[in-house]
Design a protein around this motif. Structure first.
Motif, PDB file in Angstrom:
ATOM      1  N   ASP A   9     115.993 -47.860 -77.375  1.00  0.00           N
ATOM      2  CA  ASP A   9     116.790 -49.036 -77.699  1.00  0.00           C
ATOM      3  C   ASP A   9     118.190 -49.007 -77.083  1.00  0.00           C
ATOM      4  O   ASP A   9     118.964 -49.942 -77.234  1.00  0.00           O
ATOM      5  CB  ASP A   9     116.889 -49.228 -79.213  1.00  0.00           C
ATOM      6  CG  ASP A   9     117.567 -48.071 -79.925  1.00  0.00           C
ATOM      7  OD1 ASP A   9     117.931 -47.078 -79.270  1.00  0.00           O
ATOM      8  OD2 ASP A   9     117.728 -48.173 -81.151  1.00  0.00           O
TER       9      ASP A   9
ATOM     10  N   GLY B 273     118.275 -53.563 -72.271  1.00  0.00           N
ATOM     11  CA  GLY B 273     117.429 -54.654 -71.817  1.00  0.00           C
ATOM     12  C   GLY B 273     116.839 -55.486 -72.939  1.00  0.00           C
ATOM     13  O   GLY B 273     116.998 -55.174 -74.119  1.00  0.00           O
ATOM     14  N   ASN B 274     116.141 -56.523 -72.557  1.00  0.00           N
ATOM     15  CA  ASN B 274     115.476 -57.433 -73.485  1.00  0.00           C
ATOM     16  C   ASN B 274     114.033 -56.969 -73.642  1.00  0.00           C
ATOM     17  O   ASN B 274     113.192 -57.234 -72.797  1.00  0.00           O
ATOM     18  CB  ASN B 274     115.529 -58.861 -72.942  1.00  0.00           C
ATOM     19  CG  ASN B 274     114.869 -59.852 -73.854  1.00  0.00           C
ATOM     20  OD1 ASN B 274     114.762 -59.643 -75.052  1.00  0.00           O
ATOM     21  ND2 ASN B 274     114.407 -60.945 -73.281  1.00  0.00           N
ATOM     22  N   PHE B 275     113.752 -56.248 -74.718  1.00  0.00           N
ATOM     23  CA  PHE B 275     112.422 -55.682 -74.927  1.00  0.00           C
ATOM     24  C   PHE B 275     112.044 -55.832 -76.385  1.00  0.00           C
ATOM     25  O   PHE B 275     112.855 -56.191 -77.235  1.00  0.00           O
ATOM     26  CB  PHE B 275     112.391 -54.193 -74.536  1.00  0.00           C
ATOM     27  CG  PHE B 275     113.204 -53.335 -75.455  1.00  0.00           C
ATOM     28  CD1 PHE B 275     112.623 -52.750 -76.569  1.00  0.00           C
ATOM     29  CD2 PHE B 275     114.564 -53.142 -75.234  1.00  0.00           C
ATOM     30  CE1 PHE B 275     113.378 -51.978 -77.434  1.00  0.00           C
ATOM     31  CE2 PHE B 275     115.319 -52.370 -76.095  1.00  0.00           C
ATOM     32  CZ  PHE B 275     114.727 -51.793 -77.200  1.00  0.00           C
ATOM     33  N   ALA B 276     110.788 -55.525 -76.677  1.00  0.00           N
ATOM     34  CA  ALA B 276     110.304 -55.501 -78.061  1.00  0.00           C
ATOM     35  C   ALA B 276     109.384 -54.297 -78.194  1.00  0.00           C
ATOM     36  O   ALA B 276     108.698 -53.918 -77.243  1.00  0.00           O
ATOM     37  CB  ALA B 276     109.540 -56.779 -78.384  1.00  0.00           C
TER      38      ALA B 276
ATOM     39  N   VAL C 171     116.730 -56.748 -66.505  1.00  0.00           N
ATOM     40  CA  VAL C 171     117.872 -55.856 -66.261  1.00  0.00           C
ATOM     41  C   VAL C 171     117.723 -55.064 -64.958  1.00  0.00           C
ATOM     42  O   VAL C 171     118.634 -55.057 -64.141  1.00  0.00           O
ATOM     43  CB  VAL C 171     118.128 -54.917 -67.465  1.00  0.00           C
ATOM     44  CG1 VAL C 171     119.064 -53.775 -67.094  1.00  0.00           C
ATOM     45  CG2 VAL C 171     118.715 -55.706 -68.612  1.00  0.00           C
TER      46      VAL C 171
ATOM     47  N   CYS D 265     108.481 -54.610 -72.018  1.00  0.00           N
ATOM     48  CA  CYS D 265     109.653 -55.007 -71.241  1.00  0.00           C
ATOM     49  C   CYS D 265     109.378 -56.242 -70.379  1.00  0.00           C
ATOM     50  O   CYS D 265     110.153 -56.533 -69.460  1.00  0.00           O
ATOM     51  CB  CYS D 265     110.097 -53.846 -70.360  1.00  0.00           C
ATOM     52  SG  CYS D 265     110.456 -52.339 -71.290  1.00  0.00           S
TER      53      CYS D 265
ATOM     54  N   GLY E 113     109.827 -59.261 -70.824  1.00  0.00           N
ATOM     55  CA  GLY E 113     110.871 -60.280 -70.857  1.00  0.00           C
ATOM     56  C   GLY E 113     112.209 -59.795 -70.326  1.00  0.00           C
ATOM     57  O   GLY E 113     113.213 -60.477 -70.461  1.00  0.00           O
ATOM     58  N   CYS E 114     112.233 -58.628 -69.710  1.00  0.00           N
ATOM     59  CA  CYS E 114     113.488 -58.019 -69.271  1.00  0.00           C
ATOM     60  C   CYS E 114     113.664 -58.093 -67.757  1.00  0.00           C
ATOM     61  O   CYS E 114     112.765 -57.744 -66.993  1.00  0.00           O
ATOM     62  CB  CYS E 114     113.522 -56.554 -69.707  1.00  0.00           C
ATOM     63  SG  CYS E 114     115.060 -55.732 -69.251  1.00  0.00           S
TER      64      CYS E 114
ATOM     65  N   HIS F 154     108.021 -60.218 -63.089  1.00  0.00           N
ATOM     66  CA  HIS F 154     108.580 -60.846 -64.285  1.00  0.00           C
ATOM     67  C   HIS F 154     108.918 -62.288 -63.946  1.00  0.00           C
ATOM     68  O   HIS F 154     109.326 -62.578 -62.816  1.00  0.00           O
ATOM     69  CB  HIS F 154     109.865 -60.142 -64.747  1.00  0.00           C
ATOM     70  CG  HIS F 154     109.662 -58.735 -65.176  1.00  0.00           C
ATOM     71  ND1 HIS F 154     109.442 -58.388 -66.488  1.00  0.00           N
ATOM     72  CD2 HIS F 154     109.660 -57.574 -64.481  1.00  0.00           C
ATOM     73  CE1 HIS F 154     109.308 -57.083 -66.578  1.00  0.00           C
ATOM     74  NE2 HIS F 154     109.432 -56.562 -65.378  1.00  0.00           N
TER      75      HIS F 154
ATOM     76  N   THR G 238     110.946 -65.448 -63.375  1.00  0.00           N
ATOM     77  CA  THR G 238     112.341 -65.640 -63.007  1.00  0.00           C
ATOM     78  C   THR G 238     112.520 -66.997 -62.347  1.00  0.00           C
ATOM     79  O   THR G 238     111.632 -67.455 -61.625  1.00  0.00           O
ATOM     80  CB  THR G 238     112.840 -64.524 -62.072  1.00  0.00           C
ATOM     81  OG1 THR G 238     114.186 -64.808 -61.693  1.00  0.00           O
ATOM     82  CG2 THR G 238     111.995 -64.395 -60.824  1.00  0.00           C
TER      83      THR G 238
ATOM     84  N   LYS H  90     107.345 -49.798 -75.701  1.00  0.00           N
ATOM     85  CA  LYS H  90     108.201 -50.938 -75.413  1.00  0.00           C
ATOM     86  C   LYS H  90     107.469 -51.938 -74.525  1.00  0.00           C
ATOM     87  O   LYS H  90     106.818 -51.559 -73.557  1.00  0.00           O
ATOM     88  CB  LYS H  90     109.476 -50.478 -74.693  1.00  0.00           C
ATOM     89  CG  LYS H  90     110.417 -49.723 -75.584  1.00  0.00           C
ATOM     90  CD  LYS H  90     111.548 -49.042 -74.837  1.00  0.00           C
ATOM     91  CE  LYS H  90     112.366 -49.916 -73.959  1.00  0.00           C
ATOM     92  NZ  LYS H  90     113.499 -49.203 -73.340  1.00  0.00           N
TER      93      LYS H  90
END
Length: 98
Positions: A50, A54-57, A71, A66, A68-69, A28, A30, A64
């Motif tokens: 959900d 974390g930051n997911f869509a 966590v 993930c 952009g996550c 990811h 960073t 999902k």
């Protein structure tokens, strides 16, 4: 004399691991690759949907994204992940009783 065990997981070696020779390291984006934790390479919280924190869509069909996550990949991720284990256990229990 043996070294006393710290009460804070973030101060223990078992809570942080880097596999810098992995072809995908860091997997990811960073700004601090030196703090990237590979211990939870595949996030155990994915199944919480959900409620993972974390930051997911969602990209369709309940899948999902993930990417952009971070966590599970921070230095303090161990405590956060392990505090979520009761929720994972409950999810497994509900699945097993169906």
């Amino acid at each position: 004399m043996d070294k006393p065990l710290s009460t804070k997981p973030e101060e223990c070696h078992y809570s942080f691991f880097q596999h810098t020779q992995c072809e995908f390291f860091p997997c990811h984006k960073t700004a601090k690759p030196e703090d990237f934790n590979c211990l939870f390479c595949y996030c155990p919280l994915y199944a919480l949907g959900d409620k993972c924190g974390g930051n997911f869509a969602y990209v369709g069909d309940g899948i999902k994204d993930c990417s952009g996550c971070l966590v599970p990949h921070g230095r303090g991720s161990y405590s956060y992940i392990t505090k979520k284990f009761p929720e994972l256990a409950e999810l497994a229990r509900k699945k097993d009783t169906k």
